[in-house]
Design a protein around this motif. Structure first.
Motif, PDB file in Angstrom:
ATOM      1  N   GLN A 255       0.851  -1.183   0.000  1.00  0.00           N
ATOM      2  CA  GLN A 255       0.000   0.000   0.000  1.00  0.00           C
ATOM      3  C   GLN A 255       0.892   1.240   0.000  1.00  0.00           C
ATOM      4  O   GLN A 255       1.981   1.213   0.565  1.00  0.00           O
ATOM      5  CB  GLN A 255      -0.914  -0.016   1.237  1.00  0.00           C
ATOM      6  N   ALA A 256       0.425   2.296  -0.635  1.00  0.00           N
ATOM      7  CA  ALA A 256       1.236   3.515  -0.732  1.00  0.00           C
ATOM      8  C   ALA A 256       0.343   4.746  -0.744  1.00  0.00           C
ATOM      9  O   ALA A 256      -0.857   4.656  -1.014  1.00  0.00           O
ATOM     10  CB  ALA A 256       2.090   3.490  -1.996  1.00  0.00           C
ATOM     11  N   ILE A 257       0.960   5.881  -0.482  1.00  0.00           N
ATOM     12  CA  ILE A 257       0.272   7.163  -0.483  1.00  0.00           C
ATOM     13  C   ILE A 257       0.784   7.984  -1.660  1.00  0.00           C
ATOM     14  O   ILE A 257       1.994   8.092  -1.870  1.00  0.00           O
ATOM     15  CB  ILE A 257       0.552   7.936   0.823  1.00  0.00           C
ATOM     16  N   VAL A 258      -0.139   8.550  -2.427  1.00  0.00           N
ATOM     17  CA  VAL A 258       0.218   9.503  -3.482  1.00  0.00           C
ATOM     18  C   VAL A 258      -0.349  10.849  -3.056  1.00  0.00           C
ATOM     19  O   VAL A 258      -1.548  10.975  -2.828  1.00  0.00           O
ATOM     20  CB  VAL A 258      -0.340   9.090  -4.858  1.00  0.00           C
ATOM     21  N   ARG A 259       0.532  11.827  -2.927  1.00  0.00           N
ATOM     22  CA  ARG A 259       0.114  13.168  -2.526  1.00  0.00           C
ATOM     23  C   ARG A 259       0.021  14.058  -3.764  1.00  0.00           C
ATOM     24  O   ARG A 259       0.819  13.964  -4.677  1.00  0.00           O
ATOM     25  CB  ARG A 259       1.113  13.747  -1.524  1.00  0.00           C
ATOM     26  N   ARG A 260      -0.961  14.906  -3.746  1.00  0.00           N
ATOM     27  CA  ARG A 260      -1.239  15.797  -4.877  1.00  0.00           C
ATOM     28  C   ARG A 260       0.017  16.524  -5.362  1.00  0.00           C
ATOM     29  O   ARG A 260       0.283  16.599  -6.553  1.00  0.00           O
ATOM     30  CB  ARG A 260      -2.307  16.810  -4.467  1.00  0.00           C
ATOM     31  N   GLU A 261       0.787  17.073  -4.449  1.00  0.00           N
ATOM     32  CA  GLU A 261       1.939  17.889  -4.844  1.00  0.00           C
ATOM     33  C   GLU A 261       3.038  17.079  -5.525  1.00  0.00           C
ATOM     34  O   GLU A 261       3.901  17.631  -6.181  1.00  0.00           O
ATOM     35  CB  GLU A 261       2.512  18.654  -3.646  1.00  0.00           C
ATOM     36  N   MET A 262       3.000  15.753  -5.404  1.00  0.00           N
ATOM     37  CA  MET A 262       4.033  14.928  -6.023  1.00  0.00           C
ATOM     38  C   MET A 262       3.709  14.586  -7.479  1.00  0.00           C
ATOM     39  O   MET A 262       4.593  14.332  -8.268  1.00  0.00           O
ATOM     40  CB  MET A 262       4.209  13.627  -5.233  1.00  0.00           C
ATOM     41  N   VAL A 263       2.448  14.576  -7.843  1.00  0.00           N
ATOM     42  CA  VAL A 263       2.046  14.103  -9.172  1.00  0.00           C
ATOM     43  C   VAL A 263       2.522  15.013 -10.299  1.00  0.00           C
ATOM     44  O   VAL A 263       3.085  14.527 -11.272  1.00  0.00           O
ATOM     45  CB  VAL A 263       0.517  13.867  -9.226  1.00  0.00           C
ATOM     46  N   PRO A 264       2.366  16.342 -10.248  1.00  0.00           N
ATOM     47  CA  PRO A 264       2.755  17.166 -11.392  1.00  0.00           C
ATOM     48  C   PRO A 264       4.249  17.151 -11.710  1.00  0.00           C
ATOM     49  O   PRO A 264       4.632  17.498 -12.809  1.00  0.00           O
ATOM     50  CB  PRO A 264       2.327  18.579 -10.988  1.00  0.00           C
ATOM     51  N   ARG A 265       5.070  16.755 -10.784  1.00  0.00           N
ATOM     52  CA  ARG A 265       6.519  16.762 -11.018  1.00  0.00           C
ATOM     53  C   ARG A 265       6.970  15.792 -12.094  1.00  0.00           C
ATOM     54  O   ARG A 265       8.029  15.931 -12.652  1.00  0.00           O
ATOM     55  CB  ARG A 265       7.263  16.416  -9.724  1.00  0.00           C
ATOM     56  N   ASN A 266       6.181  14.771 -12.343  1.00  0.00           N
ATOM     57  CA  ASN A 266       6.629  13.733 -13.244  1.00  0.00           C
ATOM     58  C   ASN A 266       5.423  13.110 -13.932  1.00  0.00           C
ATOM     59  O   ASN A 266       4.556  12.566 -13.268  1.00  0.00           O
ATOM     60  CB  ASN A 266       7.389  12.676 -12.425  1.00  0.00           C
ATOM     61  N   SER A 267       5.366  13.176 -15.246  1.00  0.00           N
ATOM     62  CA  SER A 267       4.217  12.626 -15.963  1.00  0.00           C
ATOM     63  C   SER A 267       4.367  11.133 -16.268  1.00  0.00           C
ATOM     64  O   SER A 267       3.447  10.512 -16.777  1.00  0.00           O
ATOM     65  CB  SER A 267       3.988  13.404 -17.258  1.00  0.00           C
ATOM     66  N   ARG A 268       5.511  10.548 -15.939  1.00  0.00           N
ATOM     67  CA  ARG A 268       5.725   9.123 -16.228  1.00  0.00           C
ATOM     68  C   ARG A 268       4.902   8.199 -15.328  1.00  0.00           C
ATOM     69  O   ARG A 268       4.856   7.005 -15.546  1.00  0.00           O
ATOM     70  CB  ARG A 268       7.208   8.767 -16.117  1.00  0.00           C
ATOM     71  N   TRP A 269       4.231   8.750 -14.331  1.00  0.00           N
ATOM     72  CA  TRP A 269       3.443   7.934 -13.421  1.00  0.00           C
ATOM     73  C   TRP A 269       2.342   7.178 -14.148  1.00  0.00           C
ATOM     74  O   TRP A 269       1.945   6.095 -13.725  1.00  0.00           O
ATOM     75  CB  TRP A 269       2.858   8.780 -12.281  1.00  0.00           C
ATOM     76  N   LYS A 270       1.868   7.709 -15.253  1.00  0.00           N
ATOM     77  CA  LYS A 270       0.765   7.066 -15.962  1.00  0.00           C
ATOM     78  C   LYS A 270       1.144   5.677 -16.445  1.00  0.00           C
ATOM     79  O   LYS A 270       0.384   4.730 -16.295  1.00  0.00           O
ATOM     80  CB  LYS A 270       0.301   7.936 -17.119  1.00  0.00           C
ATOM     81  N   SER A 271       2.326   5.525 -16.991  1.00  0.00           N
ATOM     82  CA  SER A 271       2.753   4.199 -17.454  1.00  0.00           C
ATOM     83  C   SER A 271       3.066   3.275 -16.285  1.00  0.00           C
ATOM     84  O   SER A 271       2.935   2.059 -16.400  1.00  0.00           O
ATOM     85  CB  SER A 271       3.959   4.308 -18.389  1.00  0.00           C
ATOM     86  N   ALA A 272       3.445   3.837 -15.141  1.00  0.00           N
ATOM     87  CA  ALA A 272       3.720   3.012 -13.953  1.00  0.00           C
ATOM     88  C   ALA A 272       2.447   2.347 -13.451  1.00  0.00           C
ATOM     89  O   ALA A 272       2.509   1.302 -12.802  1.00  0.00           O
ATOM     90  CB  ALA A 272       4.337   3.858 -12.848  1.00  0.00           C
ATOM     91  N   CYS A 273       1.295   2.923 -13.763  1.00  0.00           N
ATOM     92  CA  CYS A 273       0.009   2.388 -13.300  1.00  0.00           C
ATOM     93  C   CYS A 273      -0.556   1.327 -14.236  1.00  0.00           C
ATOM     94  O   CYS A 273      -1.652   0.817 -14.001  1.00  0.00           O
ATOM     95  CB  CYS A 273      -1.001   3.514 -13.153  1.00  0.00           C
ATOM     96  N   SER A 274       0.164   0.983 -15.285  1.00  0.00           N
ATOM     97  CA  SER A 274      -0.317   0.025 -16.271  1.00  0.00           C
ATOM     98  C   SER A 274      -0.696  -1.295 -15.592  1.00  0.00           C
ATOM     99  O   SER A 274       0.036  -1.821 -14.772  1.00  0.00           O
ATOM    100  CB  SER A 274       0.773  -0.216 -17.320  1.00  0.00           C
ATOM    101  N   GLY A 275      -1.863  -1.816 -15.954  1.00  0.00           N
ATOM    102  CA  GLY A 275      -2.339  -3.075 -15.395  1.00  0.00           C
ATOM    103  C   GLY A 275      -3.099  -2.915 -14.090  1.00  0.00           C
ATOM    104  O   GLY A 275      -3.567  -3.899 -13.516  1.00  0.00           O
ATOM    105  N   THR A 276      -3.227  -1.673 -13.619  1.00  0.00           N
ATOM    106  CA  THR A 276      -3.973  -1.398 -12.385  1.00  0.00           C
ATOM    107  C   THR A 276      -5.071  -0.391 -12.692  1.00  0.00           C
ATOM    108  O   THR A 276      -5.100   0.181 -13.781  1.00  0.00           O
ATOM    109  CB  THR A 276      -3.052  -0.808 -11.288  1.00  0.00           C
TER     110      THR A 276
END
Length: 159
Positions: A90-111
């Protein structure tokens, strides 16, 4: 609460406010919302939501999901800082961390976490919990996604 069989469809809980509640064992599909009213009032827009999402000053934690093994567990409007989690699954994603890097979208593949993070960004929520569905056969896909999101600096460990 232990070993909750929710059947084939998800169980939706509305207006949930917790203080030292532990979910443990095997669960089906559970969606917990702090909002008092189902979709009639957008999340974050009601006084009920704001009250339900504000822990009492004396609360050190509200909900412990560290030993919950669910097919799907979604928490909406519950502040991650007050939830005890299992850092491996389990993990926490905070709003302020998301805009720094757009590669998160591919990291979520399959979920389904792309949708969870996008919903947080479109709302006034500060964070979202990513909860691996440990009772699913593809749980390892979710665990790898957490690891990749942490490597990208998007997801963090509990404080």
């Amino acid at each position: 609460m232990e070993n909750l069989d929710t059947g084939d469809e998800p169980l939706f809980v509305w207006g949930a406010k917790f203080s030292h509640v532990t979910l443990t064992g095997n669960f089906g599909r559970l969606v917990i919302n702090s909002s008092v009213n189902p979709p009639a009032i957008p999340i974050g827009d009601s006084e009920e939501f704001k009250m339900a999402n504000t822990p009492q000053a004396t609360t050190d934690w509200t909900l412990d999901i560290s030993n919950a093994h669910a097919q799907e567990l979604t928490l909406r409007g519950i502040q991650a800082q007050y939830v005890r989690i299992d850092p491996q699954t389990q993990a926490i994603v905070r709003r302020e961390m998301v805009p720094r890097n757009s590669r998160w979208k591919s990291a979520c593949s399959g979920t389904w976490w792309f949708n969870s993070i996008e919903a947080m960004m479109k709302s006034d929520q500060d964070d979202v919990l990513l909860i691996t569905p440990r009772s699913r056969p593809d749980a390892d896909v979710f665990i790898r996604a957490i690891e990749e999101l942490r490597n990208l600096g998007i997801a963090d460990m509990p404080e």
